[in-house]
Design a protein around this motif. Sequence first.
Motif, PDB file in Angstrom:
ATOM      1  N   VAL A 163       2.013  -5.005 -13.779  1.00 43.63           N
ATOM      2  CA  VAL A 163       1.409  -3.804 -13.510  1.00 43.63           C
ATOM      3  C   VAL A 163       0.333  -4.092 -12.398  1.00 43.63           C
ATOM      4  O   VAL A 163       0.027  -3.251 -11.683  1.00 43.63           O
ATOM      5  N   THR A 164      -0.339  -5.410 -12.318  1.00 46.65           N
ATOM      6  CA  THR A 164      -1.429  -5.436 -11.220  1.00 46.65           C
ATOM      7  C   THR A 164      -0.534  -5.565 -10.131  1.00 46.65           C
ATOM      8  O   THR A 164      -1.431  -4.885  -9.017  1.00 46.65           O
ATOM      9  N   GLY A 165       0.493  -6.029  -9.823  1.00 44.90           N
ATOM     10  CA  GLY A 165       1.224  -5.932  -8.486  1.00 44.90           C
ATOM     11  C   GLY A 165       1.643  -4.566  -8.176  1.00 44.90           C
ATOM     12  O   GLY A 165       1.757  -3.998  -6.900  1.00 44.90           O
ATOM     13  N   ALA A 166       1.780  -3.622  -9.195  1.00 46.99           N
ATOM     14  CA  ALA A 166       1.963  -2.087  -9.035  1.00 46.99           C
ATOM     15  C   ALA A 166       0.993  -1.486  -8.134  1.00 46.99           C
ATOM     16  O   ALA A 166       1.162  -0.242  -7.799  1.00 46.99           O
ATOM     17  N   LEU A 167      -0.265  -2.047  -8.397  1.00 50.47           N
ATOM     18  CA  LEU A 167      -1.586  -1.345  -7.517  1.00 50.47           C
ATOM     19  C   LEU A 167      -1.465  -1.220  -6.312  1.00 50.47           C
ATOM     20  O   LEU A 167      -1.759  -0.293  -5.571  1.00 50.47           O
ATOM     21  N   ALA A 168      -0.710  -2.152  -5.444  1.00 52.12           N
ATOM     22  CA  ALA A 168      -0.521  -2.368  -4.293  1.00 52.12           C
ATOM     23  C   ALA A 168       0.250  -0.921  -3.649  1.00 52.12           C
ATOM     24  O   ALA A 168      -0.106  -0.446  -2.498  1.00 52.12           O
ATOM     25  N   THR A 169       1.331  -0.500  -4.393  1.00 50.40           N
ATOM     26  CA  THR A 169       2.195   0.491  -3.905  1.00 50.40           C
ATOM     27  C   THR A 169       1.834   1.672  -4.600  1.00 50.40           C
ATOM     28  O   THR A 169       1.685   2.798  -3.847  1.00 50.40           O
ATOM     29  N   GLY A 170       1.229   1.441  -5.847  1.00 50.35           N
ATOM     30  CA  GLY A 170       1.048   2.972  -6.685  1.00 50.35           C
ATOM     31  C   GLY A 170      -0.357   3.537  -6.394  1.00 50.35           C
ATOM     32  O   GLY A 170      -0.596   4.747  -6.404  1.00 50.35           O
ATOM     33  N   VAL A 171      -1.329   2.603  -6.168  1.00 49.94           N
ATOM     34  CA  VAL A 171      -2.806   2.984  -6.073  1.00 49.94           C
ATOM     35  C   VAL A 171      -3.080   2.948  -4.477  1.00 49.94           C
ATOM     36  O   VAL A 171      -3.638   4.031  -4.095  1.00 49.94           O
ATOM     37  N   PHE A 172      -2.911   1.859  -3.886  1.00 50.90           N
ATOM     38  CA  PHE A 172      -3.310   1.631  -2.740  1.00 50.90           C
ATOM     39  C   PHE A 172      -2.210   2.021  -1.471  1.00 50.90           C
ATOM     40  O   PHE A 172      -2.508   2.291  -0.337  1.00 50.90           O
ATOM     41  N   ASP A 173      -1.062   2.610  -1.968  1.00 52.68           N
ATOM     42  CA  ASP A 173      -0.257   3.464  -1.265  1.00 52.68           C
ATOM     43  C   ASP A 173       0.350   2.542  -0.092  1.00 52.68           C
ATOM     44  O   ASP A 173       0.630   3.120   1.150  1.00 52.68           O
ATOM     45  N   LEU A 174       0.594   1.397  -0.277  1.00 52.70           N
ATOM     46  CA  LEU A 174       1.306   0.495   0.895  1.00 52.70           C
ATOM     47  C   LEU A 174       2.623   0.716   0.752  1.00 52.70           C
ATOM     48  O   LEU A 174       3.176   0.792  -0.254  1.00 52.70           O
ATOM     49  N   PRO A 175       3.511   0.574   1.878  1.00 49.27           N
ATOM     50  CA  PRO A 175       4.801   0.495   2.051  1.00 49.27           C
ATOM     51  C   PRO A 175       5.097  -0.701   1.231  1.00 49.27           C
ATOM     52  O   PRO A 175       4.125  -1.848   1.188  1.00 49.27           O
ATOM     53  N   PHE A 176       6.453  -1.193   1.039  1.00 49.43           N
ATOM     54  CA  PHE A 176       6.606  -2.243  -0.086  1.00 49.43           C
ATOM     55  C   PHE A 176       6.293  -3.626   0.727  1.00 49.43           C
ATOM     56  O   PHE A 176       5.740  -4.365   0.335  1.00 49.43           O
ATOM     57  N   LEU A 177       6.918  -3.693   1.942  1.00 54.41           N
ATOM     58  CA  LEU A 177       6.724  -5.132   2.843  1.00 54.41           C
ATOM     59  C   LEU A 177       5.302  -5.417   3.243  1.00 54.41           C
ATOM     60  O   LEU A 177       4.893  -6.487   3.050  1.00 54.41           O
ATOM     61  N   PRO A 178       4.534  -4.446   3.660  1.00 55.65           N
ATOM     62  CA  PRO A 178       3.108  -4.723   3.949  1.00 55.65           C
ATOM     63  C   PRO A 178       2.469  -5.153   2.393  1.00 55.65           C
ATOM     64  O   PRO A 178       1.690  -6.144   2.312  1.00 55.65           O
ATOM     65  N   ALA A 179       2.774  -4.544   1.417  1.00 61.86           N
ATOM     66  CA  ALA A 179       2.125  -4.767   0.206  1.00 61.86           C
ATOM     67  C   ALA A 179       2.627  -6.329  -0.527  1.00 61.86           C
ATOM     68  O   ALA A 179       1.630  -6.868  -0.688  1.00 61.86           O
ATOM     69  N   LEU A 180       3.774  -6.583  -0.279  1.00 59.55           N
ATOM     70  CA  LEU A 180       4.272  -8.012  -0.457  1.00 59.55           C
ATOM     71  C   LEU A 180       3.385  -8.976   0.318  1.00 59.55           C
ATOM     72  O   LEU A 180       2.956 -10.090  -0.154  1.00 59.55           O
ATOM     73  N   ALA A 181       3.253  -8.788   1.916  1.00 55.98           N
ATOM     74  CA  ALA A 181       2.683  -9.575   2.579  1.00 55.98           C
ATOM     75  C   ALA A 181       1.043  -9.679   1.823  1.00 55.98           C
ATOM     76  O   ALA A 181       0.620 -10.845   2.032  1.00 55.98           O
ATOM     77  N   ALA A 182       0.447  -8.651   1.592  1.00 56.08           N
ATOM     78  CA  ALA A 182      -0.957  -8.697   1.210  1.00 56.08           C
ATOM     79  C   ALA A 182      -0.990  -9.513  -0.194  1.00 56.08           C
ATOM     80  O   ALA A 182      -1.888 -10.056  -0.513  1.00 56.08           O
TER      81      ALA A 182
END
Length: 466
Positions: free
Chosen positions: A44-63
């Motif tokens: 659920v915490t990882g989902a914040l990267a794309t669900g809340v911070f609205d990043l594309p998947f690959l940049p989200a994974l890098a962050a």
Amino acid sequence: MAETVPTKIESATIYRIPLDQRHGRPRDLFTIWFGSNLMMLTVVTGALATGVFDLPFLPALAAIIAGNMIGAIFMALHAAQGPRLGVPQMVQTRGQFGIVGAVPITALIVIMYVGFAASNLVLGGEGLQFIVPHLSRLGGILIIQALSVIPAIYGYGMIHTAARIMTWVCGVAIMLCLCLVGWEHGTDLLQASHAHISTRGLLGTISTAALWQIAYAPYVSDSSRYLPPGPDGERKAFHACFWGAVLGSVLPMALGAMIGQLANGHNIVATLGQMLHGAAVPVLCALSLSIAVANAMNVYCGALSTLTIIQTFVSTRRHQKALRLAITSGLLTIALLMAVFMARSFMTLYSEFLELLMSVMIPWTAINLTDYYLIHRGEYDVEAFFHPTGGRYGRYNKPAFICYFVGILIQIPFLSNALFTGPMARLVHGVDLSWIVGLVVTTPLYWWAAGRQARAAPAGLAATAD
């Protein structure tokens, strides 16, 4: 430590583990931090990267990777203290703040332990409620609590054993999820049109992941204090904790980032369950039940910290297993009562309060690591930690307290939380950068203050005693 399941309740408490009782291998630390992170909360915490911070998947994974690696450096540096000193982390804090001065900080840590335990019970219970038809919220909470009790009571060895089991069970579950979701939705993840790279998204994701790791700092050496001492052991302990925590967090967070992008605002657990088809029930059960291991660690280390506070004021007797068990039972009961009787809305508010309270750990981490690695270089008089007057470290250490409170105050403008957002955080679109500011300011400030104190103090004194 031995690979067999422990059959005896741990007898050691907060005192230094004798050399003839040291055992285990640094690689045992990999599984405790890998296994304890493989849970639904991490997803659920990882989902914040794309669900809340609205990043594309690959940049989200890098962050996510960058944030976990940054935060795990501090976490693993604390872990390396365990083999050399052989005492729990908050006992070692007396070397910086004095025997009485460490009490308020340790008390805040206990509050956090119990709060996280209660929040975990609610989250784990609701996860089971979603998976198992007709299971009540109370029933789910009681299941998680029941699974937490045995490792919390048995202590160090049983917690390591439970984490090893979760490493295999939940490791397979996470890899299965990554393969199934990636195979079926890989194209959708790479071609998401609504997501965009932003400074807010990258910084927010990095901060969230880094704070996830730093949250372990107050008790990470509790799980390494039985290891034999020696430079090679300390180095291996660092790497085992670092890579266990990073890999154990990045994998479920990566899964969460996938689901966050594909869920379109819907419930993360429900969306994951739909994508897993027939594998949903066993996988979601494993990821929900694994939260009991993290819960047991919270309660076990909370008991050690509570015992540290008691020993401060009742130092004439040696506190043994019976008192730890009584404290453990009390903390388990408090966490359960909070989870059962407090309204769900209050628990959400309380969780946000705990996130805000984490700001008190940042200057503590900076002071502890600076003192250990740059000033004392790992050389402490451990017996003085238990002396009624604090021995050479005194009752209070004023410079440490001044630096600590400066470190807290400097963070306030940069804090961002549902309860409070500082003016500087608003300038960066609500991203919480307080932890960076706290570390950057507190570390050199304490190094300077401790050096100035050492030059002014008589030879052989390491702290100002009041």
